[in-house]
Design an enzyme around this catalytic site. Structure first.
Site, PDB file in Angstrom:
ATOM      1  N   LYS A  32      -5.493   3.998  -0.696  1.00 19.13           N
ATOM      2  CA  LYS A  32      -5.413   4.568   0.654  1.00 19.13           C
ATOM      3  C   LYS A  32      -6.527   5.582   0.855  1.00 19.13           C
ATOM      4  O   LYS A  32      -7.196   5.617   1.887  1.00 19.13           O
ATOM      5  CB  LYS A  32      -4.083   5.311   0.823  1.00 19.13           C
ATOM      6  N   ARG A  34      11.793   1.913  -0.149  1.00 16.88           N
ATOM      7  CA  ARG A  34      12.253   0.578  -0.555  1.00 16.88           C
ATOM      8  C   ARG A  34      13.771   0.503  -0.740  1.00 16.88           C
ATOM      9  O   ARG A  34      14.305  -0.543  -1.063  1.00 16.88           O
ATOM     10  CB  ARG A  34      11.516   0.116  -1.817  1.00 16.88           C
TER      11      ARG A  34
END
Ligand code: G6Q
Length: 539
Positions: A500, A264
């Site tokens: 995930k 990010r």
């Protein structure tokens, strides 16, 4: 009590009787001038906050007690501040000019940064000039970035933000979602012979990105009739040369970065390749210079005059002491329409943590729920709650003194709305004022605005690559300040892992290759989906 506990106790005491904005302004006619900070083309007004001098002093004391100055220095000196992953967080090195040193484990990383920037610039110039030819000899005109999270949100936001500076002859798009509709709709009107895919993945293992990359490769090679087309239509951005090669992209056409760049925080690295192609290397470097400028401000300005420090501490005041759970970011500029989404990841993925650096429960509430939309659109949607709801939503308003698209009186109207909102939120309208305006008694309560709703306003001269760079770095460092005060690691994101892992198990259960073994709710939904899914999957 140690210094931190003393500072927290003092702020908790202040929070029992926070000052009202009306009282603060009545008591100090010079408040608007005193509570403003400027740096370069940025002006931060923080007068409309529920803080008096004593509260500000106590917030700065908390920051000092938490060792904010030492945390900033540790970050800039390349120490492994991402302690859980044993990595530095040295995105500042990505915007350092040649000759400035930034070291990771005793090694100056700036020469490598400039080597990659140089390769990116040559490639971007070639594409922009029509010199990078596709497999059939036609120049590339469309760029599609395949990436997700940090490998998508930054360049997608910045390509929107700097569209006024882009080569309009190029189409630059972003595909992030594993939902096939994302890729299908993005390439629907593109000619494969003129389309370049940038497979952007730090790890080159991300399921969404690799699934999209494989489907994009099929789309391209089917249309162009040869596997060899991949060499002209795919490049990669990654830290993992071997995996890139295994996918079939020549490492010569890979643009690298390093494990000390968090996803990010990666826009100024090779992850920004799509942006550099759109706006050109010169503009891209202007954005880097803006970031660098704010980095230096953050590192050197005294806390009281330091924009990220002041913004960070105000957020701590509301979230950790006044119990406010949300934060709105409201850019009054269409070009910044993806900025709130970008900040959502930056802020919530960095600081959405519940244990401190030692693994103990945090002493104070951490990151707020961040959301936002460009003004004036939000005014006709969720601002009702901000003005009259039961929750108080601290907000950042972002505006520009000059429009990139001057048109009649549009820009003055836009800015009038921005300023009016901050005023209305802060001061409201009392029941007496409503009555005095002749409103019937039955409606007085409905027409009353409580006010005392805080906001910051950032006024920027003009949206340029440099000013965008400053805004991005401002928010990056605001997040770092808050992480230091909360004593959390802003640079890991284990919270995304569990989903995930479970998706990896559920995938085969949906196709029937395995039997569902979950809770009764999840099992029932898997059975429901299996009974209805298209027999061959999504064909
Ligand atoms: C960002 C996160 C995350 C990451 C994506 C994509 O800070 O780490 O959003 O950017 O999961 O990862 P890859 O670039 O490795 O595909």
């Amino acid at each position: 009590m140690n210094d931190v506990q003393t500072a927290i106790a003092a702020l908790r005491e202040s929070a029992e009787r926070p000052p009202h904005l009306r009282d603060l302004f009545d008591a100090d006619p010079g408040r608007g001038d005193r509570h403003a900070l400027s740096h370069a083309d940025l002006r931060l007004d923080y007068a409309k906050h529920r803080v008096d001098d004593e509260i500000l002093t106590r917030l700065f004391a908390l920051a000092r007690a938490r060792g904010l100055a030492e945390r900033i220095e540790a970050m800039f000196s390349g120490a492994p501040v991402n302690e859980t992953e044993g990595r530095a967080a040295l995105h500042m090195a990505l915007r350092a000019p040649e000759g400035v040193r930034f070291e990771v484990a005793g090694q100056d990383v700036v020469p490598d940064v400039h080597e990659v920037l140089g390769r990116m610039a040559s490639f971007a110039e070639r594409v922009r000039a029509g010199g990078w030819l596709g497999f059939t000899g036609r120049p590339i005109r469309n760029i599609v970035n395949l990436g997700i999270g940090g490998s998508d949100l930054g360049p997608a936001m910045a390509c929107e933000a700097l569209a006024a500076y882009a080569d309009r002859g190029l189409t630059v798009r972003f595909v992030s979602n594993v939902d096939g509709t994302d890729l299908a709709e993005t390439v629907r009107d593109l000619d494969p012979a003129e389309t370049l895919f940038i497979v952007c993945s730090k790890t080159f293992t991300t399921q969404e990105t690799l699934t999209n990359a494989r489907s994009a490769r099929d789309w391209c090679t089917r249309a162009l009739g040869s596997e060899e087309a991949v060499a002209r239509h795919f490049v990669a951005v990654s830290t993992q040369g071997d995996r890139v090669a295994a996918f079939g992209i020549d490492p010569e056409r890979m643009f690298g970065f390093w494990d000390w760049v968090g996803g990010r925080y990666s826009l100024p690295s090779a992850v920004g390749l799509s942006l550099m192609i759109a706006i050109g290397p010169t503009r891209f470097r202007e954005m880097l210079a803006g970031m660098r400028d704010l980095d230096e401000h953050f590192r050197s300005a005294p806390f009281e005059a330091n924009l990220p420090v002041v913004m960070g501490l105000l957020g701590v005041w509301y979230g950790s002491f006044l119990g406010m759970q949300t934060h709105a970011v409201l850019p009054y500029d269409r070009y910044l329409r993806r900025f709130p989404a970008y900040l959502q990841q930056l802020d919530m993925e960095s600081n959405g943590k519940r244990v401190d650096r030692a693994g103990e429960p945090v002493a104070l509430d951490t990151a707020p729920v961040l959301f936002g939309e460009p003004g004036t659109n939000g005014q006709h949607a969720f601002f009702q709650l901000m003005h009259q709801g039961t929750r108080v939503v601290p907000a950042d308003f972002i505006g520009f003194c000059q429009s990139l698209n001057p048109m009649g009186d549009h820009h003055d109207l836009l800015t009038a709305n921005l300023l009016a909102q901050t005023e209305a939120l802060a001061f409201g309208r009392t029941a007496d004022e409503v009555r005095a305006a002749g409103v019937p008694e039955a409606l007085v309560a409905h027409r009353t605005f409580p006010g005392d709703r805080p906001s910051s306003t950032l006024l920027v001269d003009r949206l340029t690559p440099a000013s965008l760079g400053r805004l991005i770095a401002l928010y990056e460092h605001k997040v770092a300040v808050q992480a230091a005060v909360w004593d959390i690691n802003a640079f890991d994101q284990f919270g995304v892992e569990l989903g995930k892992e479970l998706a990896g198990r559920i995938g085969p259960e949906l196709s029937g290759a395995a039997e569902p073994e979950h809770d009764s709710s999840t099992n029932a939904m898997i059975r429901h989906y299996r009974a209805r899914r298209a027999p061959e999957g999504d064909v």
